[in-house]
Write a protein that holds these residues in place. Sequence first.
Motif, PDB file in Angstrom:
ATOM      1  N   UNK A  47      42.717  -5.368 -33.028  1.00  0.00           N
ATOM      2  CA  UNK A  47      43.794  -6.165 -33.297  1.00  0.00           C
ATOM      3  C   UNK A  47      43.671  -6.391 -34.859  1.00  0.00           C
ATOM      4  N   UNK A  48      44.728  -6.195 -35.609  1.00  0.00           N
ATOM      5  CA  UNK A  48      44.673  -6.701 -36.990  1.00  0.00           C
ATOM      6  C   UNK A  48      46.404  -6.869 -37.473  1.00  0.00           C
ATOM      7  N   UNK A  49      46.320  -7.697 -38.695  1.00  0.00           N
ATOM      8  CA  UNK A  49      47.491  -7.903 -39.306  1.00  0.00           C
ATOM      9  C   UNK A  49      47.909  -7.100 -40.329  1.00  0.00           C
ATOM     10  N   UNK A  50      48.862  -6.454 -40.255  1.00  0.00           N
ATOM     11  CA  UNK A  50      49.464  -5.551 -41.478  1.00  0.00           C
ATOM     12  C   UNK A  50      50.875  -5.391 -41.490  1.00  0.00           C
ATOM     13  N   UNK A  51      51.264  -5.698 -42.953  1.00  0.00           N
ATOM     14  CA  UNK A  51      52.581  -5.571 -43.060  1.00  0.00           C
ATOM     15  C   UNK A  51      53.535  -6.695 -42.364  1.00  0.00           C
ATOM     16  N   UNK A  52      52.957  -7.757 -42.322  1.00  0.00           N
ATOM     17  CA  UNK A  52      53.677  -8.812 -41.421  1.00  0.00           C
ATOM     18  C   UNK A  52      53.813  -8.495 -39.983  1.00  0.00           C
ATOM     19  N   UNK A  53      52.969  -7.788 -39.746  1.00  0.00           N
ATOM     20  CA  UNK A  53      53.054  -7.186 -38.307  1.00  0.00           C
ATOM     21  C   UNK A  53      51.818  -7.415 -37.624  1.00  0.00           C
ATOM     22  N   UNK A  54      51.691  -7.832 -36.272  1.00  0.00           N
ATOM     23  CA  UNK A  54      50.457  -8.060 -35.428  1.00  0.00           C
ATOM     24  C   UNK A  54      50.365  -6.569 -34.792  1.00  0.00           C
ATOM     25  N   UNK A  55      49.246  -5.603 -34.947  1.00  0.00           N
ATOM     26  CA  UNK A  55      48.765  -4.377 -34.486  1.00  0.00           C
ATOM     27  C   UNK A  55      47.911  -4.237 -33.319  1.00  0.00           C
ATOM     28  N   UNK A  56      47.936  -3.676 -32.365  1.00  0.00           N
ATOM     29  CA  UNK A  56      47.042  -3.367 -31.404  1.00  0.00           C
ATOM     30  C   UNK A  56      46.739  -1.961 -31.332  1.00  0.00           C
ATOM     31  N   UNK A  57      45.596  -1.442 -31.574  1.00  0.00           N
ATOM     32  CA  UNK A  57      45.146  -0.104 -31.580  1.00  0.00           C
ATOM     33  C   UNK A  57      44.039   0.476 -30.508  1.00  0.00           C
ATOM     34  N   UNK A  58      44.252   1.246 -29.729  1.00  0.00           N
ATOM     35  CA  UNK A  58      43.212   1.629 -28.786  1.00  0.00           C
ATOM     36  C   UNK A  58      42.816   2.949 -28.941  1.00  0.00           C
TER      37      UNK A  58
END
Length: 447
Positions: A47-58
């Motif tokens: 889980x990370x914040x990038x470009x004013x978005x909260x992104x979930x990667x699996x």
Amino acid sequence: MLQLLTTRTSRETARQHITALLRQHAEWLFVSNNGQSQALRRSEIDVACAHNRLMLSCWTEKGTFSWRILGWQWDGETLLLKASRRLGAEQPLLELVPRVSATAIASTIRAARQIRCERLAELARDWQPKSTIERCGLSPGTRPGHPGRYARILLRWRGERIAVTGPVITSNPSSVDAFLSSALLWFTRTRDRARTSFIEQLWLIVPGELAKPACYRITLLRESLRNVIKLFVVDDDLNALTSLTCPERHELWTKKLARFPPVPAATTSEQTRAILAEAPEAIDVVHSRHGETLRYFGLPFARVRSLLGVERVWFGIDRSCRRLLDESSWREWQDLLCDLREHRASTTRDHRHAFFRMAAEAWLESLLRRDITRLDPGLIIAPLHAQFRTAQSGKLGIRPIDLLALRQDGRLVVIELKASEDREHVLQGADYWRRVEAHRRRGHIAK
């Protein structure tokens, strides 16, 4: 209620909370609203914040997937995420459920069963005044580290010890043979190992569902063993014991029997005869009220039924994936027969093939059904009944008898087949004998 992520502060707060939750559990079950699920390790989720978005990667076996998180909720058991993909074209609802390790589950089950074991020990001690609990544990599990299903209790009383055992799990009548065989083996081994304070009694504490089938089997034991066994029934709340007296052996034949199920006359359909001609030395037929099942050395592979006066054939090893036999499936039907001839044979080279390993007892039964004299020359080939039912009801865990044969001197022979070691074998066969003998004395089988 979902917390929507509309500001930079809310996104950072969500990232911190979700990251902390992910660190608390080593494994997670990932479920999307389209029904797909995937087991993930903690290291496979980011889980990370990038470009004013909260992104979930699996990271999964099918590749890497990423979602933009629009909202989140944690209810103490499930992490619920409102996500977005493909510029908002997909907005799935994702669930992350923490998975409990197998060791933790086994520990929880063991603790619950140990509590029931200790309660049975207290009830047994209260039944025998001035006795003390010397041992209170569980039987070995089916695998190392797994909790057992039965209580193992030793009471000390007046210079001797009393062995007490009973199920600590939910039981049904069909499990009575497993319980009694385990109890008798444990009692015999424990008594033989005892150097002082001999064990002279075996108390069996069973729920109400096991009371009647346990009584019948105890009655069939030899007198010296039957005299040291006491049977108790415990209520569902584990509050009280009730002593139960087993009937004498001659009383078994005075009990009222349920209606004896008739043996229907077998008629073979035209489609069945055509399939039998493919391999008459290997294929046999099991008749039922709604059709015929064809087996290749005991392995069911086809089913024939008459629908609106038309005989139809379904084929396949997996019952849920059977296909209707017609012109479009004829090639698959021939391939199935070819595979059965190659792998469902004693001469096959691949002993790991599913066709060779499946339904071993049924394979043995199919060989004996063709020539029962291979088991004993004193038996006659016909009549021979396979899967013989002595009752229509299964309330007492009544299962069909593998084979009921006839000797040349007119005596009935009950045959129970096992393809591997089974400690329930003797008790199961003895119960079959009891039921057949009860019907024989009333003349039901002769009719």
